[in-house]
Design a protein around this motif. Structure first.
Motif, PDB file in Angstrom:
ATOM      1  N   ALA A 166       0.830  -1.207   0.000  1.00  0.00           N
ATOM      2  CA  ALA A 166       0.000   0.000   0.000  1.00  0.00           C
ATOM      3  C   ALA A 166       0.864   1.257   0.000  1.00  0.00           C
ATOM      4  O   ALA A 166       0.610   2.199  -0.773  1.00  0.00           O
ATOM      5  N   LEU A 167       1.870   1.286   0.849  1.00  0.00           N
ATOM      6  CA  LEU A 167       2.720   2.465   0.937  1.00  0.00           C
ATOM      7  C   LEU A 167       3.504   2.694  -0.351  1.00  0.00           C
ATOM      8  O   LEU A 167       3.688   3.835  -0.785  1.00  0.00           O
ATOM      9  N   ASN A 212       1.787   6.030  -6.922  1.00  0.00           N
ATOM     10  CA  ASN A 212       1.238   6.140  -8.279  1.00  0.00           C
ATOM     11  C   ASN A 212      -0.178   5.578  -8.428  1.00  0.00           C
ATOM     12  O   ASN A 212      -0.640   5.382  -9.545  1.00  0.00           O
ATOM     13  N   THR A 213      -0.853   5.328  -7.317  1.00  0.00           N
ATOM     14  CA  THR A 213      -2.211   4.792  -7.340  1.00  0.00           C
ATOM     15  C   THR A 213      -3.067   5.603  -6.376  1.00  0.00           C
ATOM     16  O   THR A 213      -2.626   5.887  -5.262  1.00  0.00           O
ATOM     17  N   PRO A 214      -4.291   5.956  -6.783  1.00  0.00           N
ATOM     18  CA  PRO A 214      -5.158   6.707  -5.866  1.00  0.00           C
ATOM     19  C   PRO A 214      -5.384   5.939  -4.556  1.00  0.00           C
ATOM     20  O   PRO A 214      -5.582   4.722  -4.557  1.00  0.00           O
ATOM     21  N   VAL A 215      -5.347   6.669  -3.459  1.00  0.00           N
ATOM     22  CA  VAL A 215      -5.472   6.067  -2.133  1.00  0.00           C
ATOM     23  C   VAL A 215      -6.780   5.290  -1.989  1.00  0.00           C
ATOM     24  O   VAL A 215      -6.804   4.221  -1.381  1.00  0.00           O
ATOM     25  N   GLN A 271       1.487  10.847   2.664  1.00  0.00           N
ATOM     26  CA  GLN A 271       2.896  11.241   2.586  1.00  0.00           C
ATOM     27  C   GLN A 271       3.576  10.573   1.380  1.00  0.00           C
ATOM     28  O   GLN A 271       4.292  11.219   0.635  1.00  0.00           O
ATOM     29  N   GLN A 272       3.312   9.277   1.188  1.00  0.00           N
ATOM     30  CA  GLN A 272       3.904   8.568   0.061  1.00  0.00           C
ATOM     31  C   GLN A 272       3.337   9.076  -1.268  1.00  0.00           C
ATOM     32  O   GLN A 272       4.074   9.185  -2.256  1.00  0.00           O
ATOM     33  N   ALA A 273       2.052   9.389  -1.291  1.00  0.00           N
ATOM     34  CA  ALA A 273       1.434   9.906  -2.518  1.00  0.00           C
ATOM     35  C   ALA A 273       2.105  11.203  -2.946  1.00  0.00           C
ATOM     36  O   ALA A 273       2.238  11.477  -4.147  1.00  0.00           O
ATOM     37  N   ALA A 274       2.542  11.997  -1.989  1.00  0.00           N
ATOM     38  CA  ALA A 274       3.209  13.265  -2.296  1.00  0.00           C
ATOM     39  C   ALA A 274       4.574  13.029  -2.962  1.00  0.00           C
ATOM     40  O   ALA A 274       5.095  13.919  -3.627  1.00  0.00           O
ATOM     41  N   ARG A 275       5.113  11.824  -2.802  1.00  0.00           N
ATOM     42  CA  ARG A 275       6.441  11.501  -3.386  1.00  0.00           C
ATOM     43  C   ARG A 275       6.339  11.148  -4.855  1.00  0.00           C
ATOM     44  O   ARG A 275       7.345  11.173  -5.552  1.00  0.00           O
ATOM     45  N   GLN A 276       5.156  10.756  -5.338  1.00  0.00           N
ATOM     46  CA  GLN A 276       4.902  10.426  -6.749  1.00  0.00           C
ATOM     47  C   GLN A 276       6.118   9.865  -7.479  1.00  0.00           C
ATOM     48  O   GLN A 276       7.037  10.578  -7.796  1.00  0.00           O
ATOM     49  N   GLY A 277       6.021   8.587  -7.823  1.00  0.00           N
ATOM     50  CA  GLY A 277       7.066   8.124  -8.714  1.00  0.00           C
ATOM     51  C   GLY A 277       7.761   6.929  -8.262  1.00  0.00           C
ATOM     52  O   GLY A 277       8.493   6.309  -8.850  1.00  0.00           O
TER      53      GLY A 277
END
Length: 143
Positions: free
Chosen positions: A105-106, A111-114, A137-143
């Motif tokens: 998940a993390l 790169n996947t919607p929460v 937080q991980q979504a903000a890292r994108q990539g």
């Protein structure tokens, strides 16, 4: 053996036995990922035996031990490229499957919607609601 499919790329499971590996290979898995430290608790099969069985049955073996209840950003940074590059489908295991699901998940949050991540985890039988802040937080890292 309790296999819980997250998606076509990854399935998670509680602790497997050496005798389960032949069935894992027969079911078409290509990569076996151990997210449990060796000797985490008495009675757990030694990782060396699981690795030997995986190799004997033509599976790729990845040993990425993560301490239960303490998934670090470094753990996620190691899991993310591994899961993207692994020959699929992947079966990842730990004591209960929760740690593997959290790692997935993390890493997927990059790169996947929460909402998609929560749904896939819930459909596999895991409640990862407590990870919401870290997923953001991980979504903000994108990539």
């Amino acid at each position: 053996m309790d296999l819980r499919k997250i998606d076509d790329q990854i399935t998670v499971a509680p602790q497997i036995a050496v005798d389960d590996v032949a069935e894992i290979a027969r079911l078409g898995f290509r990569t076996l990922v151990a997210n449990r430290p060796d000797h985490e608790e008495p009675g757990q099969p030694p990782m060396a035996e699981l690795e030997a069985a995986a190799r004997e049955h033509g599976l790729n073996w990845v040993y990425l031990p993560v301490e239960s209840g303490n998934i670090t950003d470094q753990d996620v940074d190691q899991f993310a490229p591994m899961i993207q590059q692994a020959e699929t489908p992947v079966l990842a295991f730990c004591r209960s499957g929760t740690r593997c699901t959290a790692l997935w998940a993390l890493s997927a949050a990059r790169n996947t919607p929460v909402e998609v991540i929560f749904t896939k985890a819930r459909n596999a039988g895991y409640d990862i609601g407590g990870l919401a802040p870290r997923l953001a937080q991980q979504a903000a890292r994108q990539g």
